[in-house]
Write an enzyme that holds these catalytic residues in place. Structure first.
Site, PDB file in Angstrom:
ATOM      1  N   GLY A 202     -62.294  -6.596  15.397  1.00 10.88           N
ATOM      2  CA  GLY A 202     -61.564  -7.613  14.657  1.00 10.88           C
ATOM      3  C   GLY A 202     -60.069  -7.344  14.665  1.00 10.88           C
ATOM      4  O   GLY A 202     -59.253  -8.212  14.989  1.00 10.88           O
TER       5      GLY A 202
ATOM      6  N   GLY B  31     -64.241 -11.097  37.069  1.00 10.48           N
ATOM      7  CA  GLY B  31     -63.630 -12.264  36.432  1.00 10.48           C
ATOM      8  C   GLY B  31     -64.474 -12.830  35.314  1.00 10.48           C
ATOM      9  O   GLY B  31     -65.085 -12.084  34.542  1.00 10.48           O
TER      10      GLY B  31
ATOM     11  N   ALA C 190     -60.815  -2.498  24.592  1.00  8.78           N
ATOM     12  CA  ALA C 190     -60.081  -3.676  24.080  1.00  8.78           C
ATOM     13  C   ALA C 190     -59.763  -4.709  25.160  1.00  8.78           C
ATOM     14  O   ALA C 190     -59.046  -5.675  24.892  1.00  8.78           O
ATOM     15  CB  ALA C 190     -58.803  -3.284  23.341  1.00  8.78           C
ATOM     16  N   ALA C 191     -60.334  -4.557  26.360  1.00 10.50           N
ATOM     17  CA  ALA C 191     -60.104  -5.588  27.388  1.00 10.50           C
ATOM     18  C   ALA C 191     -60.672  -6.932  26.909  1.00 10.50           C
ATOM     19  O   ALA C 191     -60.013  -7.972  26.983  1.00 10.50           O
ATOM     20  CB  ALA C 191     -60.751  -5.173  28.703  1.00 10.50           C
ATOM     21  N   GLY C 192     -61.905  -6.880  26.386  1.00  9.67           N
ATOM     22  CA  GLY C 192     -62.540  -8.106  25.884  1.00  9.67           C
ATOM     23  C   GLY C 192     -61.832  -8.643  24.651  1.00  9.67           C
ATOM     24  O   GLY C 192     -61.663  -9.851  24.485  1.00  9.67           O
ATOM     25  N   ASP C 193     -61.411  -7.731  23.773  1.00  7.46           N
ATOM     26  CA  ASP C 193     -60.728  -8.161  22.539  1.00  7.46           C
ATOM     27  C   ASP C 193     -59.403  -8.850  22.856  1.00  7.46           C
ATOM     28  O   ASP C 193     -59.051  -9.871  22.255  1.00  7.46           O
ATOM     29  CB  ASP C 193     -60.438  -6.940  21.644  1.00  7.46           C
ATOM     30  CG  ASP C 193     -61.719  -6.255  21.187  1.00  7.46           C
ATOM     31  OD1 ASP C 193     -62.749  -6.937  21.099  1.00  7.46           O
ATOM     32  OD2 ASP C 193     -61.670  -5.041  20.929  1.00  7.46           O
TER      33      ASP C 193
END
Ligand code: RIB
Length: 308
Positions: A41, A226, A250-253
Protein backbone atom coordinates in the site's frame (compact mmCIF):
# COMPACT_ATOMS: atom_id res chain seq x y z
CA UNK A 1 -6.76 16.87 -10.63
CA UNK A 2 -8.64 13.70 -9.66
CA UNK A 3 -8.06 12.45 -6.11
CA UNK A 4 -6.56 9.04 -5.37
CA UNK A 5 -7.06 7.17 -2.10
CA UNK A 6 -4.69 4.29 -1.37
CA UNK A 7 -5.92 1.88 1.30
CA UNK A 8 -3.35 -0.69 2.32
CA UNK A 9 -0.29 -1.87 4.14
CA UNK A 10 2.78 -0.04 5.39
CA UNK A 11 5.80 -2.23 6.18
CA UNK A 12 9.39 -1.70 7.15
CA UNK A 13 11.32 -3.98 4.77
CA UNK A 14 14.34 -5.94 5.99
CA UNK A 15 16.06 -6.54 2.68
CA UNK A 16 18.58 -9.41 2.67
CA UNK A 17 20.70 -9.88 -0.45
CA UNK A 18 22.05 -13.30 -1.37
CA UNK A 19 23.25 -15.27 -4.37
CA UNK A 20 20.34 -17.66 -4.56
CA UNK A 21 17.40 -19.03 -2.62
CA UNK A 22 18.48 -21.51 0.09
CA UNK A 23 17.12 -25.07 -0.13
CA UNK A 24 14.98 -26.43 2.73
CA UNK A 25 17.37 -27.25 5.60
CA UNK A 26 20.26 -25.35 3.99
CA UNK A 27 22.16 -22.49 5.68
CA UNK A 28 23.71 -19.88 3.41
CA UNK A 29 25.56 -16.61 3.97
CA UNK A 30 23.77 -13.45 2.90
CA UNK A 31 25.61 -10.43 1.52
CA UNK A 32 24.03 -7.59 3.50
CA UNK A 33 20.84 -6.41 5.14
CA UNK A 34 19.17 -3.02 4.79
CA UNK A 35 16.05 -1.38 6.20
CA UNK A 36 13.91 0.16 3.46
CA UNK A 37 10.40 1.69 3.63
CA UNK A 38 7.93 -0.66 1.94
CA UNK A 39 4.53 -2.31 2.12
CA UNK A 40 2.45 -2.73 -1.00
CA UNK A 41 0.00 0.00 0.00
CA UNK A 42 2.67 2.48 1.05
CA UNK A 43 4.77 1.73 -2.06
CA UNK A 44 1.78 2.48 -4.25
CA UNK A 45 0.96 5.67 -2.37
CA UNK A 46 4.62 6.70 -2.52
CA UNK A 47 4.77 6.06 -6.28
CA UNK A 48 1.57 8.02 -6.96
CA UNK A 49 2.81 10.92 -4.81
CA UNK A 50 6.30 11.00 -6.31
CA UNK A 51 4.88 10.88 -9.83
CA UNK A 52 2.67 13.89 -9.19
CA UNK A 53 -0.68 12.36 -8.18
CA UNK A 54 -3.05 13.90 -5.62
CA UNK A 55 -2.95 11.06 -3.09
CA UNK A 56 -4.08 10.23 0.42
CA UNK A 57 -3.04 7.09 2.31
CA UNK A 58 -5.40 5.22 4.61
CA UNK A 59 -3.74 2.56 6.76
CA UNK A 60 -2.16 1.82 10.12
CA UNK A 61 1.26 1.62 11.76
CA UNK A 62 2.39 0.94 15.31
CA UNK A 63 3.42 3.69 17.68
CA UNK A 64 7.12 3.01 17.02
CA UNK A 65 10.12 4.35 15.08
CA UNK A 66 9.36 2.29 11.97
CA UNK A 67 5.87 3.75 11.79
CA UNK A 68 7.27 7.25 12.17
CA UNK A 69 9.80 6.70 9.38
CA UNK A 70 7.19 5.24 7.01
CA UNK A 71 4.82 8.18 7.53
CA UNK A 72 7.65 10.67 7.05
CA UNK A 73 8.75 9.01 3.83
CA UNK A 74 5.24 9.34 2.38
CA UNK A 75 4.98 12.96 3.47
CA UNK A 76 8.30 13.70 1.75
CA UNK A 77 6.69 12.97 -1.62
CA UNK A 78 3.48 14.89 -0.91
CA UNK A 79 1.21 12.06 0.26
CA UNK A 80 -1.51 13.16 2.68
CA UNK A 81 -0.98 10.80 5.65
CA UNK A 82 -3.71 12.12 7.92
CA UNK A 83 -5.55 8.82 7.31
CA UNK A 84 -2.67 6.70 8.66
CA UNK A 85 -3.59 5.63 12.20
CA UNK A 86 -0.92 5.10 14.85
CA UNK A 87 -1.92 2.12 16.99
CA UNK A 88 -0.34 1.73 20.43
CA UNK A 89 -1.35 -1.92 20.78
CA UNK A 90 0.88 -3.47 18.11
CA UNK A 91 3.99 -2.90 16.05
CA UNK A 92 4.35 -1.57 12.52
CA UNK A 93 4.17 -4.19 9.75
CA UNK A 94 7.46 -5.79 8.79
CA UNK A 95 8.50 -7.58 5.62
CA UNK A 96 11.50 -9.88 5.22
CA UNK A 97 12.54 -9.51 1.61
CA UNK A 98 15.14 -11.91 0.18
CA UNK A 99 16.65 -10.55 -3.03
CA UNK A 100 18.65 -12.95 -5.22
CA UNK A 101 21.38 -12.08 -7.72
CA UNK A 102 18.87 -12.72 -10.54
CA UNK A 103 16.90 -9.70 -9.24
CA UNK A 104 13.97 -11.92 -8.17
CA UNK A 105 12.75 -11.94 -4.61
CA UNK A 106 10.71 -13.81 -1.98
CA UNK A 107 8.84 -11.93 0.73
CA UNK A 108 7.42 -12.87 4.13
CA UNK A 109 5.18 -10.25 5.73
CA UNK A 110 4.37 -9.93 9.43
CA UNK A 111 1.24 -7.72 9.23
CA UNK A 112 1.38 -6.03 12.67
CA UNK A 113 -0.80 -2.90 12.56
CA UNK A 114 -1.92 -3.65 8.98
CA UNK A 115 -3.82 -6.66 10.34
CA UNK A 116 -5.71 -4.42 12.80
CA UNK A 117 -7.38 -2.30 10.14
CA UNK A 118 -11.10 -2.80 10.67
CA UNK A 119 -14.46 -1.81 9.21
CA UNK A 120 -14.92 0.40 12.27
CA UNK A 121 -11.73 2.27 11.40
CA UNK A 122 -13.04 2.73 7.87
CA UNK A 123 -16.39 4.05 9.16
CA UNK A 124 -14.54 6.58 11.30
CA UNK A 125 -12.56 7.70 8.25
CA UNK A 126 -15.29 7.48 5.63
CA UNK A 127 -14.74 11.07 4.52
CA UNK A 128 -11.58 9.94 2.72
CA UNK A 129 -13.68 7.59 0.61
CA UNK A 130 -16.32 10.27 -0.03
CA UNK A 131 -13.69 12.78 -1.14
CA UNK A 132 -11.74 10.62 -3.62
CA UNK A 133 -12.24 9.64 -7.25
CA UNK A 134 -10.05 6.50 -7.34
CA UNK A 135 -9.62 3.86 -4.61
CA UNK A 136 -6.47 1.77 -4.96
CA UNK A 137 -6.19 -1.35 -2.77
CA UNK A 138 -4.09 -4.50 -2.37
CA UNK A 139 -4.66 -7.51 -0.11
CA UNK A 140 -2.13 -7.19 2.72
CA UNK A 141 -4.90 -5.95 5.02
CA UNK A 142 -7.95 -7.93 6.25
CA UNK A 143 -10.06 -9.15 3.35
CA UNK A 144 -13.37 -8.11 4.95
CA UNK A 145 -12.09 -4.50 4.95
CA UNK A 146 -11.14 -4.68 1.26
CA UNK A 147 -14.62 -6.02 0.46
CA UNK A 148 -16.32 -3.37 2.60
CA UNK A 149 -14.41 -0.48 1.05
CA UNK A 150 -15.04 -1.87 -2.42
CA UNK A 151 -18.80 -1.88 -1.70
CA UNK A 152 -18.70 1.67 -0.28
CA UNK A 153 -16.68 2.83 -3.27
CA UNK A 154 -18.97 1.23 -5.82
CA UNK A 155 -22.01 2.81 -4.10
CA UNK A 156 -20.26 6.19 -4.17
CA UNK A 157 -19.40 5.90 -7.89
CA UNK A 158 -15.62 5.64 -7.30
CA UNK A 159 -13.20 3.85 -9.62
CA UNK A 160 -11.99 0.75 -7.80
CA UNK A 161 -8.49 -0.44 -8.64
CA UNK A 162 -7.27 -3.67 -7.06
CA UNK A 163 -3.80 -5.18 -6.98
CA UNK A 164 -4.77 -8.67 -5.76
CA UNK A 165 -1.57 -9.41 -3.86
CA UNK A 166 -1.23 -11.64 -1.94
CA UNK A 167 -3.88 -13.45 -4.02
CA UNK A 168 -6.74 -15.28 -2.31
CA UNK A 169 -8.41 -18.32 -3.96
CA UNK A 170 -12.14 -18.89 -4.40
CA UNK A 171 -13.45 -15.38 -3.87
CA UNK A 172 -17.21 -15.22 -4.34
CA UNK A 173 -18.47 -14.10 -7.76
CA UNK A 174 -19.93 -10.87 -6.32
CA UNK A 175 -16.48 -9.75 -5.26
CA UNK A 176 -15.53 -8.97 -8.86
CA UNK A 177 -18.54 -6.78 -9.65
CA UNK A 178 -17.69 -3.08 -9.79
CA UNK A 179 -13.90 -3.43 -10.00
CA UNK A 180 -12.72 -1.02 -12.70
CA UNK A 181 -9.17 -2.31 -12.97
CA UNK A 182 -7.52 -5.47 -11.65
CA UNK A 183 -3.75 -5.96 -11.90
CA UNK A 184 -2.63 -9.49 -11.11
CA UNK A 185 0.62 -11.10 -12.18
CA UNK A 186 0.48 -14.59 -13.72
CA UNK A 187 0.82 -16.41 -10.38
CA UNK A 188 -1.89 -14.31 -8.77
CA UNK A 189 -4.18 -14.80 -11.77
CA UNK A 190 -3.80 -18.57 -11.40
CA UNK A 191 -4.69 -18.42 -7.69
CA UNK A 192 -7.66 -16.11 -8.26
CA UNK A 193 -9.18 -18.15 -11.08
CA UNK A 194 -8.07 -21.66 -10.12
CA UNK A 195 -6.92 -22.02 -13.74
CA UNK A 196 -3.56 -22.97 -15.20
CA UNK A 197 -1.91 -19.79 -16.43
CA UNK A 198 1.09 -20.39 -18.67
CA UNK A 199 1.54 -18.44 -21.87
CA UNK A 200 -0.59 -15.83 -23.56
CA UNK A 201 -3.58 -18.00 -24.43
CA UNK A 202 -4.11 -19.18 -20.86
CA UNK A 203 -3.53 -15.67 -19.47
CA UNK A 204 -6.21 -14.25 -21.75
CA UNK A 205 -8.64 -17.09 -20.97
CA UNK A 206 -8.22 -16.66 -17.21
CA UNK A 207 -8.44 -12.85 -17.41
CA UNK A 208 -11.60 -13.12 -19.54
CA UNK A 209 -13.21 -15.30 -16.88
CA UNK A 210 -12.81 -12.39 -14.43
CA UNK A 211 -14.17 -9.92 -16.98
CA UNK A 212 -17.20 -12.23 -17.33
CA UNK A 213 -17.66 -11.98 -13.55
CA UNK A 214 -17.72 -8.19 -13.60
CA UNK A 215 -14.19 -6.76 -13.67
CA UNK A 216 -14.08 -3.98 -16.27
CA UNK A 217 -10.40 -4.26 -17.28
CA UNK A 218 -7.71 -6.75 -16.28
CA UNK A 219 -4.05 -5.89 -16.85
CA UNK A 220 -1.88 -8.95 -16.26
CA UNK A 221 1.78 -8.15 -15.62
CA UNK A 222 4.25 -10.69 -16.98
CA UNK A 223 7.62 -9.40 -15.73
CA UNK A 224 10.12 -9.29 -18.58
CA UNK A 225 7.38 -10.25 -21.04
CA UNK A 226 5.43 -7.02 -20.53
CA UNK A 227 1.70 -7.08 -19.83
CA UNK A 228 -1.64 -7.97 -21.40
CA UNK A 229 -4.79 -5.87 -21.18
CA UNK A 230 -8.10 -7.72 -21.37
CA UNK A 231 -11.58 -6.22 -21.31
CA UNK A 232 -14.86 -6.67 -23.21
CA UNK A 233 -13.62 -4.68 -26.21
CA UNK A 234 -10.07 -5.89 -26.68
CA UNK A 235 -7.04 -7.94 -25.85
CA UNK A 236 -3.79 -6.01 -26.21
CA UNK A 237 -0.19 -7.03 -25.48
CA UNK A 238 2.39 -4.48 -24.36
CA UNK A 239 6.01 -5.72 -24.64
CA UNK A 240 8.35 -4.78 -21.77
CA UNK A 241 11.17 -2.25 -22.03
CA UNK A 242 14.39 -4.31 -22.07
CA UNK A 243 16.52 -3.49 -18.99
CA UNK A 244 19.12 -5.18 -16.80
CA UNK A 245 17.18 -6.20 -13.72
CA UNK A 246 18.77 -5.67 -10.29
CA UNK A 247 15.83 -5.95 -7.87
CA UNK A 248 12.16 -6.51 -8.79
CA UNK A 249 10.83 -5.33 -5.40
CA UNK A 250 8.01 -2.78 -5.89
CA UNK A 251 8.02 -3.21 -9.68
CA UNK A 252 4.32 -4.14 -9.56
CA UNK A 253 3.53 -1.48 -6.96
CA UNK A 254 5.15 1.29 -8.99
CA UNK A 255 3.46 0.00 -12.16
CA UNK A 256 -0.04 0.23 -10.70
CA UNK A 257 0.73 3.52 -8.90
CA UNK A 258 1.93 5.08 -12.16
CA UNK A 259 -1.00 3.62 -14.08
CA UNK A 260 -3.51 5.19 -11.69
CA UNK A 261 -1.73 8.57 -11.83
CA UNK A 262 -1.87 8.52 -15.63
CA UNK A 263 -5.53 7.45 -15.68
CA UNK A 264 -6.37 10.15 -13.12
CA UNK A 265 -4.83 12.68 -15.53
CA UNK A 266 -7.20 11.52 -18.27
CA UNK A 267 -4.78 9.36 -20.28
CA UNK A 268 -6.18 6.34 -22.11
CA UNK A 269 -5.01 2.81 -21.30
CA UNK A 270 -2.48 2.74 -24.14
CA UNK A 271 -0.64 5.83 -22.89
CA UNK A 272 -1.13 5.05 -19.21
CA UNK A 273 0.39 1.57 -19.60
CA UNK A 274 3.32 3.02 -21.57
CA UNK A 275 3.99 5.44 -18.72
CA UNK A 276 3.63 2.73 -16.05
CA UNK A 277 6.01 0.42 -17.91
CA UNK A 278 8.58 3.21 -18.12
CA UNK A 279 8.34 3.71 -14.36
CA UNK A 280 8.65 0.04 -13.42
CA UNK A 281 11.51 -0.48 -15.87
CA UNK A 282 13.46 2.16 -13.90
CA UNK A 283 12.43 0.62 -10.56
CA UNK A 284 13.91 -2.82 -11.38
CA UNK A 285 17.30 -1.28 -12.09
CA UNK A 286 17.52 0.07 -8.52
CA UNK A 287 17.52 -1.51 -5.09
CA UNK A 288 14.71 -1.60 -2.55
CA UNK A 289 11.03 -0.70 -2.55
CA UNK A 290 10.39 3.04 -2.12
CA UNK A 291 14.09 3.81 -2.62
CA UNK A 292 13.82 2.67 -6.25
CA UNK A 293 10.82 4.76 -7.35
CA UNK A 294 11.72 7.60 -9.76
CA UNK A 295 10.44 11.17 -9.98
CA UNK A 296 8.28 12.33 -12.86
CA UNK A 297 11.24 14.26 -14.27
CA UNK A 298 13.43 11.12 -14.37
CA UNK A 299 10.69 9.24 -16.21
CA UNK A 300 10.14 12.03 -18.76
CA UNK A 301 13.91 12.27 -19.36
CA UNK A 302 14.17 8.53 -19.95
CA UNK A 303 11.32 8.74 -22.47
CA UNK A 304 12.96 11.67 -24.28
CA UNK A 305 16.29 9.81 -24.52
CA UNK A 306 14.50 6.96 -26.27
CA UNK A 307 12.88 9.24 -28.86
CA UNK A 308 16.14 11.11 -29.63
O1 RIB B 1 5.53 -5.38 -3.28
C1 RIB B 1 6.67 -5.26 -2.49
C2 RIB B 1 6.29 -5.13 -1.04
O2 RIB B 1 5.67 -6.32 -0.62
C3 RIB B 1 7.46 -4.94 -0.10
O3 RIB B 1 7.81 -3.60 0.05
C4 RIB B 1 6.98 -5.62 1.17
O4 RIB B 1 6.80 -4.76 2.23
C5 RIB B 1 5.70 -6.35 0.79
O5 RIB B 1 4.58 -5.70 1.22
Amino acid sequence: MKKILVLGSLNMDFVIRMKDKPEIGETILGRDVELVPGGKGANQAYATGKLGGDVTMLGAVGDDDYGEKLIQNLQDVGVDTTGVQRLGICSTGQAFVSVYDSGDNSIVVIPGANGRISKKMIEQNKRYIDECDYILMQMEIPLDVVKYVKELGVKGGKKIILDPAPAVPELEDDFWKGISLLKPNETELAVLTGQKVHGKEEVVKAAKSLVEKGVETVVVTLGGDGCILVNRDRVQCFPANPVKCKDTTAAGDSFIGALVVALSEGKDYENAIGFAQEVSSIVVTKRGAQTSIPTRVEVEERRKEKVE
